[in-house]
Design an enzyme around this catalytic site. Structure first.
Site, PDB file in Angstrom:
ATOM      1  N   GLU A  90      39.196  42.895  34.016  1.00 60.26           N
ATOM      2  CA  GLU A  90      38.579  44.492  34.204  1.00 60.26           C
ATOM      3  C   GLU A  90      39.860  45.382  34.551  1.00 60.26           C
ATOM      4  O   GLU A  90      40.921  44.930  35.030  1.00 60.26           O
ATOM      5  CB  GLU A  90      37.698  44.533  35.579  1.00 60.26           C
ATOM      6  CG  GLU A  90      36.485  43.800  35.617  1.00 60.26           C
ATOM      7  CD  GLU A  90      35.740  43.562  36.819  1.00 60.26           C
ATOM      8  OE1 GLU A  90      35.950  44.522  37.522  1.00 60.26           O
ATOM      9  OE2 GLU A  90      35.363  42.636  37.317  1.00 60.26           O
ATOM     10  N   CYS A 103      43.927  50.833  37.635  1.00 60.73           N
ATOM     11  CA  CYS A 103      43.942  49.685  38.576  1.00 60.73           C
ATOM     12  C   CYS A 103      43.708  48.611  37.350  1.00 60.73           C
ATOM     13  O   CYS A 103      42.677  48.450  36.743  1.00 60.73           O
ATOM     14  CB  CYS A 103      43.002  49.517  39.369  1.00 60.73           C
ATOM     15  SG  CYS A 103      42.698  48.193  40.397  1.00 60.73           S
ATOM     16  N   CYS A 110      41.161  34.156  39.684  1.00 65.73           N
ATOM     17  CA  CYS A 110      42.443  33.991  40.872  1.00 65.73           C
ATOM     18  C   CYS A 110      42.317  32.682  41.574  1.00 65.73           C
ATOM     19  O   CYS A 110      41.257  32.116  41.852  1.00 65.73           O
ATOM     20  CB  CYS A 110      42.155  35.109  41.762  1.00 65.73           C
ATOM     21  SG  CYS A 110      43.457  35.261  43.028  1.00 65.73           S
ATOM     22  N   CYS A 114      40.360  34.179  48.649  1.00 64.52           N
ATOM     23  CA  CYS A 114      40.015  34.862  49.910  1.00 64.52           C
ATOM     24  C   CYS A 114      38.439  34.625  49.977  1.00 64.52           C
ATOM     25  O   CYS A 114      37.729  35.017  48.849  1.00 64.52           O
ATOM     26  CB  CYS A 114      40.569  36.497  49.592  1.00 64.52           C
ATOM     27  SG  CYS A 114      42.398  36.317  49.512  1.00 64.52           S
ATOM     28  N   CYS A 117      36.268  37.901  48.359  1.00 58.36           N
ATOM     29  CA  CYS A 117      36.426  38.589  46.998  1.00 58.36           C
ATOM     30  C   CYS A 117      35.743  37.951  45.984  1.00 58.36           C
ATOM     31  O   CYS A 117      35.553  36.503  45.665  1.00 58.36           O
ATOM     32  CB  CYS A 117      38.039  38.421  46.979  1.00 58.36           C
ATOM     33  SG  CYS A 117      38.583  39.112  45.475  1.00 58.36           S
ATOM     34  N   GLY A 157      43.225  38.731  40.205  1.00 55.91           N
ATOM     35  CA  GLY A 157      44.429  38.000  40.033  1.00 55.91           C
ATOM     36  C   GLY A 157      45.509  38.524  41.394  1.00 55.91           C
ATOM     37  O   GLY A 157      45.376  39.327  41.851  1.00 55.91           O
ATOM     38  N   GLU A 158      46.517  37.451  41.466  1.00 56.95           N
ATOM     39  CA  GLU A 158      47.305  37.680  42.287  1.00 56.95           C
ATOM     40  C   GLU A 158      48.716  37.770  41.638  1.00 56.95           C
ATOM     41  O   GLU A 158      49.338  37.037  41.226  1.00 56.95           O
ATOM     42  CB  GLU A 158      47.595  36.252  43.292  1.00 56.95           C
ATOM     43  CG  GLU A 158      48.890  36.277  44.127  1.00 56.95           C
ATOM     44  CD  GLU A 158      49.205  37.584  45.151  1.00 56.95           C
ATOM     45  OE1 GLU A 158      48.156  38.008  45.638  1.00 56.95           O
ATOM     46  OE2 GLU A 158      50.384  37.988  45.014  1.00 56.95           O
ATOM     47  N   SER A 189      49.980  45.045  44.746  1.00 59.09           N
ATOM     48  CA  SER A 189      49.150  44.580  45.969  1.00 59.09           C
ATOM     49  C   SER A 189      49.136  42.854  46.030  1.00 59.09           C
ATOM     50  O   SER A 189      49.194  42.119  44.811  1.00 59.09           O
ATOM     51  CB  SER A 189      47.941  44.811  45.943  1.00 59.09           C
ATOM     52  OG  SER A 189      47.035  44.300  46.900  1.00 59.09           O
ATOM     53  N   CYS A 329      35.564  45.342  42.407  1.00 57.37           N
ATOM     54  CA  CYS A 329      36.489  44.393  41.841  1.00 57.37           C
ATOM     55  C   CYS A 329      36.182  43.000  41.477  1.00 57.37           C
ATOM     56  O   CYS A 329      35.961  42.240  42.286  1.00 57.37           O
ATOM     57  CB  CYS A 329      37.989  44.415  42.481  1.00 57.37           C
ATOM     58  SG  CYS A 329      39.106  43.160  41.859  1.00 57.37           S
TER      59      CYS A 329
HETATM   60  N1  SAH Z   1      45.648  39.512  44.949  1.00 60.04           N
HETATM   61  C1  SAH Z   1      45.884  40.462  45.465  1.00 60.04           C
HETATM   62  C2  SAH Z   1      45.637  41.951  44.597  1.00 60.04           C
HETATM   63  C3  SAH Z   1      44.150  42.000  44.299  1.00 60.04           C
HETATM   64  S1  SAH Z   1      42.910  42.367  45.197  1.00 60.04           S
HETATM   65  C4  SAH Z   1      45.895  40.984  46.756  1.00 60.04           C
HETATM   66  O1  SAH Z   1      45.411  40.083  47.504  1.00 60.04           O
HETATM   67  O2  SAH Z   1      46.480  42.000  47.428  1.00 60.04           O
HETATM   68  C5  SAH Z   1      43.170  44.033  45.754  1.00 60.04           C
HETATM   69  C6  SAH Z   1      42.529  44.406  47.056  1.00 60.04           C
HETATM   70  O3  SAH Z   1      41.098  44.570  47.151  1.00 60.04           O
HETATM   71  C7  SAH Z   1      42.927  43.434  48.356  1.00 60.04           C
HETATM   72  O4  SAH Z   1      43.438  44.087  49.307  1.00 60.04           O
HETATM   73  C8  SAH Z   1      42.015  42.730  48.361  1.00 60.04           C
HETATM   74  O5  SAH Z   1      41.912  41.802  49.661  1.00 60.04           O
HETATM   75  C9  SAH Z   1      40.821  43.573  48.273  1.00 60.04           C
HETATM   76  N2  SAH Z   1      39.625  43.085  48.279  1.00 60.04           N
HETATM   77  C10 SAH Z   1      39.034  41.906  47.424  1.00 60.04           C
HETATM   78  N3  SAH Z   1      37.748  41.850  47.649  1.00 60.04           N
HETATM   79  C11 SAH Z   1      37.418  42.972  48.364  1.00 60.04           C
HETATM   80  C12 SAH Z   1      36.079  43.191  48.712  1.00 60.04           C
HETATM   81  N4  SAH Z   1      34.850  42.729  48.672  1.00 60.04           N
HETATM   82  N5  SAH Z   1      35.822  44.477  49.651  1.00 60.04           N
HETATM   83  C13 SAH Z   1      37.122  45.219  49.823  1.00 60.04           C
HETATM   84  N6  SAH Z   1      38.294  44.679  49.408  1.00 60.04           N
HETATM   85  C14 SAH Z   1      38.403  43.646  48.976  1.00 60.04           C
END
Ligand code: SAH
Length: 340
Positions: A90, A103, A110, A114, A117, A157-158, A189, A329
């Site tokens: 995406e 974005c 990933c 988390c 996520c 992804g990271e 990020s 996302c």
């Molecule tokens: N892997 C990287 C970038 C991708 S996620 C990272 O962890 O930063 C981009 C941002 O969206 C991150 O801050 C992530 O923690 C946040 N994110 C993921 N799922 C989310 C959700 N359900 N609600 C709000 N933010 C979320």
């Protein structure tokens, strides 16, 4: 087949030299690629024999629009791209007064795990290539007709788990013959891979580093971000401080507000205390609800922000764009996977 779109101009020059081509051809090819041609036949100022040669040896696989959702409220566009091997990722185009931002994703899925996520639920399938990352920006611009001035690596992804690719991607989008987007207009990020943050600091890039902190204490952060279990908040913040010292760039901390998990007053106090000593900016993100997850959005966002500011920490609440096209996302990809 050779992935020439992932090559830097210097690498492309060397590769074409081996084919007996002069250096100026490399510049022509690079410019065509980053103008978004979808076939070598479109490279009309190249000799026919070279176009033929490229068709036989080089990859040119622009992503296809698998799905597209346009917000009626604010013009946000979500794209689900189908890559050459059938995988999907995406990107989101967001329109701001200061310019449009894309974005983008850096991996298919990933592996960071988390808990809140959607992108990580089915694990990581593979890394993207530099060209696949750059193409998200390029084809979002071409499909939407909107100029793009900013890029955020905040999709699926990271980025620091695909380090070399991301560096190469930065070179490609930064290059004047590429997408010509300045480093200061790019945000990366990360969930906080400390060794990689230290490595990145060594390059002294002027991009903005965003660190997904989401909790100031190890107990909470361990629970929602498995990556924390091996490092801990203290070490992560030390690495962030070193990053600031080496690059001079203020770090942005992301904090998704989760009801009853990380939104208590003591957590605001602890967060403020831990961020003292280096310039920081906290971005409070209203949690996007993920169907499969037990977490709910916090109702204490404004109070948390006030409390941070009372401690002298700048904190903003991220504006929600495209809420009518739902699918935060990672969710668009999941929906498409479910239906496939
Ligand atoms: N892997 C990287 C970038 C991708 S996620 C990272 O962890 O930063 C981009 C941002 O969206 C991150 O801050 C992530 O923690 C946040 N994110 C993921 N799922 C989310 C959700 N359900 N609600 C709000 N933010 C979320």
């Amino acid at each position: 087949m050779v992935d020439i779109k992932s090559m830097t101009p210097e690498e492309l020059t060397a590769w074409l030299k081996e084919l007996g081509e002069p250096a100026f051809r490399a510049r022509q090819v690079f410019q065509w690629l980053y103008r978004g041609v979808t076939s070598f036949a479109e490279m009309t100022d190249l000799p026919k024999a070279l176009r033929q040669k490229l068709e036989e040896t080089a990859l040119l696989t622009p992503p296809q629009v698998a799905r597209k959702q346009v917000s009626r409220e604010d013009g946000t566009i979500k794209y689900l791209w189908r890559l050459a091997d059938g995988n999907c990722v995406e990107s989101v185009l967001m329109r701001y007064q200061h310019g449009n931002t894309v974005c983008i994703s850096c991996q298919v899925g990933c592996r960071m795990g988390c808990a809140f996520c959607a992108s990580t639920l089915a694990g990581k399938v593979r890394d993207l290539t530099p060209a696949e990352m750059a193409d998200q920006v390029l084809f979002t611009r071409i499909d939407s007709g909107a100029p793009v001035s900013n890029i955020v690596l905040m999709g699926i992804g990271e980025p620091l788990d695909n380090f070399d690719t991301v560096l190469r991607f930065l070179t490609l989008v930064n290059h004047p013959d590429g997408l010509n987007i300045g480093m200061r207009h790019i945000s990366l990020s990360t969930c906080g891979l400390t060794e990689k943050i230290d490595k990145l600091a060594g390059y002294g890039l002027q991009l903005t580093l965003s660190v997904s902190l989401h909790a100031p204490d190890d107990e909470t952060r361990n629970r929602i971000m498995p990556v924390n279990r091996s490092v801990g908040v203290e070490k992560l913040l030390e690495s962030c401080r070193r990053y600031f010292e080496m690059t001079g760039r203020r770090i942005s901390y992301e904090y998704a507000m989760i009801d009853g998990v990380n939104d208590a007053p003591w957590q605001a106090d602890l967060l403020a205390r831990r961020l003292q000593g280096a310039p920081a900016h906290v971005n409070l993100i209203p949690l996007n609800e993920v169907e499969e997850s037990p977490f709910r959005p916090s109702r204490r966002v404004a109070a948390f922000q006030r409390r941070l500011e009372e401690h002298g920490i700048t904190a903003t609440v991220r504006r929600k764009l495209g809420s009518d096209i739902d699918a935060s996302c990672g969710q668009l990809r999941r929906k498409a996977m479910g239906e496939a």
